[in-house]
Each structure stands twice: as structure tokens, then as C-alpha cells.
Design a protein around this motif. Structure first.
Motif, PDB file in Angstrom:
ATOM      1  N   GLU A  89       0.887  -1.160   0.000  1.00  0.00           N
ATOM      2  CA  GLU A  89       0.000   0.000   0.000  1.00  0.00           C
ATOM      3  C   GLU A  89       0.929   1.215   0.000  1.00  0.00           C
ATOM      4  O   GLU A  89       2.038   1.145  -0.543  1.00  0.00           O
ATOM      5  N   GLU A  90       0.580   2.299   0.662  1.00  0.00           N
ATOM      6  CA  GLU A  90       1.472   3.467   0.701  1.00  0.00           C
ATOM      7  C   GLU A  90       2.824   3.067   1.297  1.00  0.00           C
ATOM      8  O   GLU A  90       3.878   3.513   0.863  1.00  0.00           O
ATOM      9  N   ASP A  91       2.767   2.191   2.300  1.00  0.00           N
ATOM     10  CA  ASP A  91       3.993   1.610   2.868  1.00  0.00           C
ATOM     11  C   ASP A  91       4.080   0.149   2.451  1.00  0.00           C
ATOM     12  O   ASP A  91       3.091  -0.454   2.030  1.00  0.00           O
ATOM     13  N   HIS A  92       5.276  -0.416   2.616  1.00  0.00           N
ATOM     14  CA  HIS A  92       5.420  -1.834   2.254  1.00  0.00           C
ATOM     15  C   HIS A  92       4.451  -2.702   3.035  1.00  0.00           C
ATOM     16  O   HIS A  92       3.806  -3.583   2.490  1.00  0.00           O
ATOM     17  N   LEU A  93       4.381  -2.424   4.333  1.00  0.00           N
ATOM     18  CA  LEU A  93       3.479  -3.209   5.180  1.00  0.00           C
ATOM     19  C   LEU A  93       2.580  -2.291   5.999  1.00  0.00           C
ATOM     20  O   LEU A  93       3.038  -1.264   6.529  1.00  0.00           O
ATOM     21  N   ARG A  94       1.335  -2.679   6.079  1.00  0.00           N
ATOM     22  CA  ARG A  94       0.425  -2.037   7.013  1.00  0.00           C
ATOM     23  C   ARG A  94      -0.199  -3.155   7.832  1.00  0.00           C
ATOM     24  O   ARG A  94      -1.076  -3.888   7.347  1.00  0.00           O
ATOM     25  N   LEU A  95       0.266  -3.279   9.073  1.00  0.00           N
ATOM     26  CA  LEU A  95      -0.260  -4.321   9.953  1.00  0.00           C
ATOM     27  C   LEU A  95      -1.516  -3.771  10.618  1.00  0.00           C
ATOM     28  O   LEU A  95      -1.518  -2.629  11.079  1.00  0.00           O
ATOM     29  N   GLN A  96      -2.572  -4.551  10.655  1.00  0.00           N
ATOM     30  CA  GLN A  96      -3.746  -4.023  11.343  1.00  0.00           C
ATOM     31  C   GLN A  96      -4.513  -5.058  12.144  1.00  0.00           C
ATOM     32  O   GLN A  96      -4.470  -6.252  11.866  1.00  0.00           O
ATOM     33  N   GLY A  97      -5.178  -4.549  13.177  1.00  0.00           N
ATOM     34  CA  GLY A  97      -6.016  -5.383  14.029  1.00  0.00           C
ATOM     35  C   GLY A  97      -7.317  -4.649  14.284  1.00  0.00           C
ATOM     36  O   GLY A  97      -7.330  -3.419  14.387  1.00  0.00           O
ATOM     37  N   LEU A  98      -8.402  -5.390  14.366  1.00  0.00           N
ATOM     38  CA  LEU A  98      -9.730  -4.791  14.477  1.00  0.00           C
ATOM     39  C   LEU A  98     -10.556  -5.545  15.517  1.00  0.00           C
ATOM     40  O   LEU A  98     -10.733  -6.753  15.420  1.00  0.00           O
ATOM     41  N   LEU A  99     -11.051  -4.811  16.528  1.00  0.00           N
ATOM     42  CA  LEU A  99     -11.843  -5.466  17.581  1.00  0.00           C
ATOM     43  C   LEU A  99     -13.166  -4.740  17.793  1.00  0.00           C
ATOM     44  O   LEU A  99     -13.302  -3.561  17.470  1.00  0.00           O
ATOM     45  N   SER A 100     -14.111  -5.442  18.364  1.00  0.00           N
ATOM     46  CA  SER A 100     -15.418  -4.847  18.670  1.00  0.00           C
ATOM     47  C   SER A 100     -15.317  -3.891  19.856  1.00  0.00           C
ATOM     48  O   SER A 100     -14.579  -4.138  20.813  1.00  0.00           O
ATOM     49  N   GLY A 101     -16.064  -2.804  19.801  1.00  0.00           N
ATOM     50  CA  GLY A 101     -16.143  -1.879  20.930  1.00  0.00           C
ATOM     51  C   GLY A 101     -14.856  -1.110  21.148  1.00  0.00           C
ATOM     52  O   GLY A 101     -14.010  -1.001  20.260  1.00  0.00           O
ATOM     53  N   LEU A 102     -14.726  -0.565  22.330  1.00  0.00           N
ATOM     54  CA  LEU A 102     -13.535   0.222  22.668  1.00  0.00           C
ATOM     55  C   LEU A 102     -12.499  -0.683  23.332  1.00  0.00           C
ATOM     56  O   LEU A 102     -12.565  -0.958  24.525  1.00  0.00           O
ATOM     57  N   ARG A 103     -11.532  -1.162  22.551  1.00  0.00           N
ATOM     58  CA  ARG A 103     -10.501  -2.060  23.090  1.00  0.00           C
ATOM     59  C   ARG A 103      -9.149  -1.678  22.517  1.00  0.00           C
ATOM     60  O   ARG A 103      -8.470  -2.492  21.875  1.00  0.00           O
ATOM     61  N   LEU A 104      -8.747  -0.451  22.802  1.00  0.00           N
ATOM     62  CA  LEU A 104      -7.507   0.051  22.223  1.00  0.00           C
ATOM     63  C   LEU A 104      -6.295  -0.750  22.660  1.00  0.00           C
ATOM     64  O   LEU A 104      -5.441  -1.115  21.847  1.00  0.00           O
ATOM     65  N   ARG A 105      -6.206  -1.040  23.976  1.00  0.00           N
ATOM     66  CA  ARG A 105      -5.023  -1.769  24.471  1.00  0.00           C
ATOM     67  C   ARG A 105      -4.955  -3.175  23.875  1.00  0.00           C
ATOM     68  O   ARG A 105      -3.891  -3.643  23.461  1.00  0.00           O
ATOM     69  N   ASP A 106      -6.102  -3.835  23.827  1.00  0.00           N
ATOM     70  CA  ASP A 106      -6.123  -5.192  23.278  1.00  0.00           C
ATOM     71  C   ASP A 106      -5.720  -5.195  21.801  1.00  0.00           C
ATOM     72  O   ASP A 106      -4.944  -6.050  21.357  1.00  0.00           O
TER      73      ASP A 106
END
Lengths: 376, 376
Positions: free
Chosen positions: B124-141
Motif C-alpha cells: 500500500e502506501e507503505d510496504h506493510l500495514r499491519l492491522q487489528g480490528l476489535l469490537s467496541g472500545l478495546r484500544l489496548r487489546d
């Protein structure tokens, strides 16, 4: 003097949608303007003239068979809400109930038959306004009803009549026959296909005119039009009635054709419009009267197109009458400020649909239903 | 290469609304931008650079425990509809799928875990874009998930890192931590009470920003906002996350307060809005996606206010995802022109509400219900 039970039927019997073409023609009304010799007419009539006219009508009415057991309401003696209910049922005109803020005029009254859908407004613009109201397109029947009443009253009251001009009226536009026949039509097809302008223009070229829900000067809402004869002079009552009948039959055909075009060329858009109108009426918590009329227009179209199974024109007619402000107040037993009135109106609509118009969202089979849909 | 079954879960698991505050916070996303030493970055990367990066990521992924059984989709090999589905699930960005009309860039790919709600966009714009997606407000997780993935990948790939600037990125605004944490919020209360402007202004003063449904440059519809950190440099990942968490908690409180005010000062208007939105979704035959989002906003507010019994946020979340154009086409098994797409969208909504959201129009007791109503 605020008990309306004597007139339960008159003003409401048309609701049953039993008349011909009742999906397009809600009701037919015929009225005759009459004045009495020896009393000043219209705005020149003094309090004594008006009083005497009322007494003569009251006396005559007791002898008229068609008015057997009639109720007579003097408008000044009625509570404002009761006056407004007479107006909302079209038993009294805006002038008769004093909607202009001046209050009901002196000795203004409504005589309502206990049996037939006929009545008399007394001391409106003319001394007498005889009227009859039937469901659907029944011009001849309505005319015959009112004609009979006119004959019976005429033998007992000295009508002002001139051998050349015919019946004399307060306003010359009503002289001659004194007849106005009107047909209350629902024309959404012509409005949606934008043909309505042409049709209305055509009406004026053949001596007809149109008005909104509450008669002269009132706005057209929800694609409901009152179409009536403009001229009253120089033709017989039968000719006026036949002419209106002929034109209304034509307008019905135009409307049916327009609906056909709509379903052929814009069925998705039209169906969407119809179902949205139903969904809003079914769920809204607050509805202004004008919005109800507009939504009813969509739903009524849907019923005539067999899209809303189980829903009847009778139910829609009832909503039109009973969601008017004074009727809502009567049901609530108290005055309702605008916001509350809107809430009561929405509640009334939900309640009536719950018992006699509960149409499932999936009552049709449209293209979209064939997809399978992915749910997790 | 068009089989998405390997990623059924990733991109959808947040729908279950299981996370904290899920009535206001739909989902939490954390992404890290990474680039590999020895290959040109971003728009300077040639075909060979991009190809080599993809091969290195593919190789590394096979050794990463968290990616056990992963699926790798090269975007150019996918059917356009499948690419759009990845976009609609937020697994791929608009840039990665070539939404600008140029088609997917060479060697652009999505790596999706078979087990965890994590993935990697490649080239993408960078070589790698690592992502994680969780339900609700779980920023730390979400941060911990992505951090673990980052560590595992980082031991196998030569990340471009500068001791002073931190991780190097294609665009300097992402340098440093390369972290963007974002929280997808529903803020109808703040919008309806007109407080939203102040809140959004406040965000920019504390280094945060907001975006619409599909990320950068996309419009806000249905009162759904993605709130994220603006700056990535000069603070640790934990600090960035904690700061965002703190502000989001505040926004949640503002939103709750606004909803309280709405129900106190404008409950009739708000309830009417909510029920109308439900009625339209329930009955419409044609719905554009943006309209669905706007109506869902009303209905979602109703659910959180306990006005729509039996309806769950899970159902509403599913509608958001599965009424997007490519998902509807996938369900129909064919391309859908706009008008048909709108019809399928409406049919999908009716179907899902019929089975998991059939709320009676009379599920509440409002003032209007107390009137008796006169029907003939």
C-alpha cells in the motif's frame, strides 16, 4: 346542544366507500342555494332577518318527511370544538362556523337529517344551502336526494324566484339553478405523471373548477381535488349534472391511464413511494394533518394497485376524518396543543392500522427478494 | 483466488458488538506502518521492489505463529467485486484496491489471519500495514495484538528503522511509531444537539483527527466518525494509545450526556425520528447505501435508548456491512446496476428485520396512546 349523536351518520356514511369508483372518487356532493322572499339576502340581512329565516326553516323542517327526527344546531350555541367538528365533516362551511375569527354569524344553523345523508345550512351566504353527500360517484342519486328535499321545503317556504333568472342568490354566480355539484377525487396518478396541470386547465375550459379539501380557497393536499361546476345559470340542473358526470368519467379514465403508465414505467419508484408512506404512517410518533393526507395519498394508491393486501379504502377514509384536529380533541376529551395533536394523530393512525390495516413489509414479491443475502 | 472463505472472520468479528461501549463505539482499529530496508518506498518503488517485498512478506508470514493458516490475496488476481468486498470489510484500503480507477497496484496484497482479527496490507502506501480490528472500545487489546504480530514479523523482516526518527515511512506524517489507532464511533446525540462541532474542534487541539466511513477523505454519513491520532512521532505507542483512550472516554461521556439531554428536552421529536427511521427501513422498496446509514443512525440511537425492544446492535452492524454494493452483488451472484442494488439493499434490510428485528409499531407507551380514538 353539543351532542352530535343525532348526526352520527350524516357526514360519515360516505366513508364506507360503497359507491361506484370509490377508489378514485371519494364522495359526491350536491348543494342548492335558496333564499326566502321578504328577508334581506347575504351581508345585507339584519339580525332580525336572519332570526326570522331560521324560525321559518325550523318550522318547515318539522313538516318535511325526509327530515323526520332531524337535529338542528345553532352554531353560536355550540362549543367551538363542536363547531369545528361540523366543519371537519363538511356539514358546515368555514363561513358558517366563523373560521375567519369573527365567530359564528347570528342565527347560523345546521339542520341534519336523522336518516338520510342530507342537511341544510341556514344563514350561510344564502338563507338556505341544501346539501346531500354520497359515497363514490353518484351525481344523479345525490341530485335526486337534494331535489326531493328542495321540493318538500319549497312547498312550505317562499323561495325567492325570478322567472328569467331562476332562483335568486346572494352572489350572482350562484343564481339560476343555485346548484353546485362536486366530486371529491384522488388523482395521484395524474400528479405523479405531471399530467394534472393539463387536466385542470381542461376543466376550466368546459365550465368546471377545482378546489381543495375544505372548499373555496382551501389548499389541495394529498392529491385530493374537489371538482365542481362553475356556472349555475342557463342550463337545467340535469344538464349541469350530466355534464359534470361526463367530464368526471373522463378524468377517471385519465387517472386510470396515468396509474397504468406509472406501473409500467416507474413501478419500482412508485412502489417504493407507496411502501414508505405506509411505513411512516405505521411507525411515526408525530404526524401533522397535512403530512397524513400526503401519506394517505400514497397508501391509497397502493390499495388501488393491490399492493397493500387487507387494507381497505374505508380505513383510509376514516383516517382522513378522525385525524382532523377537532375530532382528535373530541376523542381526547380536551384541547390539544399542536405538538400533542400531532402525537394523538400518529397514535390514532397506529391504532387503526393495528386492527384493520396490519400489512406485513413482505406482502409482495419484488425483484430484491430473489437474492439470497449473506448474513454471518 | 476469489474465495474469501479463508477470511470469513477477519473483518466481521467486530460485528457481534461484544466489546465495551459497543453501543457508541462500533470498533477499534490499530495499524502500524512498516517498510523494508533495501527496497524503494511508496511511489518510488518499482515493480521489482514491490514484487520482492511481497515475496519476503509471504515467506515471513509462513513462519509467524499468529498467521498460521493465513490467506494471501494478490489484488490484481482478484475479480473487481472481490476487491471491493475487501474494501467494504476494511481489509484493504481504497488505495490498495485501486479505487481511483487505475486498478490495483502491482504486487498489492492482503494477508489475513485465519484465526485472529489481524492482517497485513502489502504494498500500500507503505510496504506493510499491519492491522487489528476489535469490537467496541478495546484500544489496548488491539494494540497488543498488532504489537505481537509486529514483533513476530520484525524478527523475520529487515524493517527500515532510524534511531532518531523511529520507523521510516513513505509519508513523514506516519514516521516514528508508524501507529494509527482509530475508534469508530456513533455520535448522533452530539450531532442532534449541535455539540459535535465543538467536540471535533477539541479533538484537533489534542492531536487527534476524524474521518468518515472509509478512512481518509471519505465522508461522514449516518453520524459515524472514525477518531484517530494525528501524530505518530515523539511519543511511545503506549502513550499514543492511552491518550486516545482518554479522549475517547470523554467523547463517550459527552455523547451519553447529549443523549440524556435529547430525551429530557426533545423526547417526542427524537422518538418520532427513531420510529420513522425504523418504519422506512422496514417498508422501503429501494434504499441507497447512504440513506441506510442515516436511517441506521436513528435506529441505533433507538436501540441504545431501549425504544426498540428485541433489536440488537449486532443486527444493525450486519446491515452496515452486508448492504454495501459489492456484498449485495456477491449475494445476488451477479452485477447490480444502481437501481437494482437499491432494491436488493431494501430487500436485505426487510429480510433481516423480519427474522431478527421485528419491532411492533406499538412497542412503547406514549402520550398519544392514552386517547381513545373515535372510529365509526
Amino acid at each position: 346542544m353539543n351532542d352530535l349523536t343525532g348526526i352520527t351518520d350524516f357526514g360519515l356514511s360516505w366513508l364506507d366507500a360503497s359507491g361506484p369508483h370509490s377508489e378514485i372518487v371519494l364522495s359526491t356532493r350536491v348543494r342548492l342555494a335558496r333564499n326566502l322572499q321578504g328577508y334581506a339576502f347575504g351581508s345585507r340581512a339584519r339580525v332580525n332577518d336572519r332570526k326570522a329565516v331560521l324560525e321559518r326553516v325550523r318550522e318547515a323542517a318539522t313538516e318535511v318527511e325526509m327530515l323526520n327526527g332531524f337535529a338542528l344546531f345553532e352554531l353560536q350555541a355550540l362549543e367551538p370544538r363542536t363547531r369545528r367538528i361540523l366543519l371537519e365533516r363538511h356539514l358546515a362551511s368555514r363561513e358558517l362556523v366563523g373560521e375567519n375569527g369573527t365567530g359564528a354569524p347570528s342565527s347560523a344553523a345546521v339542520v341534519a337529517s336523522a336518516a338520510d345523508p342530507i342537511g341544510v345550512m341556514v344563514n350561510e351566504e344564502d338563507h338556505l344551502r341544501l346539501q346531500g353527500l354520497l359515497s363514490g360517484l353518484r351525481l344523479r342519486d345525490a341530485w335526486q336526494l337534494v331535489d326531493r328535499l328542495d321540493e318538500e321545503l319549497g312547498t312550505r317556504l317562499p323561495y325567492a324566484y325570478h322567472s328569467e333568472f331562476g332562483y335568486l342568490t346572494s352572489c350572482p354566480t350562484n343564481a339560476g339553478t343555485g346548484l353546485r355539484a362536486s366530486v371529491f377525487m384522488h388523482l395521484p396518478g395524474l400528479v405523479l405523471t405531471k399530467e394534472i396541470g393539463k387536466v385542470l386547465q381542461g376543466l376550466s375550459q368546459v365550465g368546471l373548477t377545482f378546489r381543495g379539501l375544505y372548499g373555496e380557497g382551501s389548499e389541495v393536499v394529498g392529491n385530493f381535488f374537489q371538482i365542481s361546476n362553475q356556472t349555475t345559470l342557463g342550463k337545467s340542473e340535469e344538464d349541469l349534472i350530466d355534464h359534470l358526470e361526463k367530464i368526471v368519467q373522463q378524468v377517471i379514465q385519465y387517472e386510470q391511464h396515468a396509474r397504468h403508465i406509472l406501473m409500467r414505467d416507474a413501478s419500482s419508484v412508485t412502489e417504493d413511494k407507496i411502501w414508505r408512506a405506509y411505513g411512516l404512517l405505521r411507525y411515526a410518533r408525530s404526524l401533522a394533518f397535512e403530512e397524513v393526507m400526503n401519506l394517505l395519498s400514497g397508501v391509497r394508491l397502493g390499495v388501488s394497485m393491490k399492493l397493500l393486501p387487507g387494507l381497505s379504502v374505508y380505513t383510509l377514509n376514516k383516517i382522513m376524518i378522525f385525524t382532523q384536529a377537532a375530532h382528535l380533541e373530541q376523542a381526547a376529551g380536551r384541547e390539544l396543543p399542536a405538538a400533542e395533536s400531532d402525537a394523538h394523530r400518529a397514535a390514532f393512525v397506529r391504532r387503526i392500522f393495528a386492527t384493520e390495516g396490519d400489512v406485513s413489509p413482505d406482502s409482495d414479491s419484488d425483484a430484491g427478494n430473489t437474492s439470497e443475502g449473506t448474513t454471518k
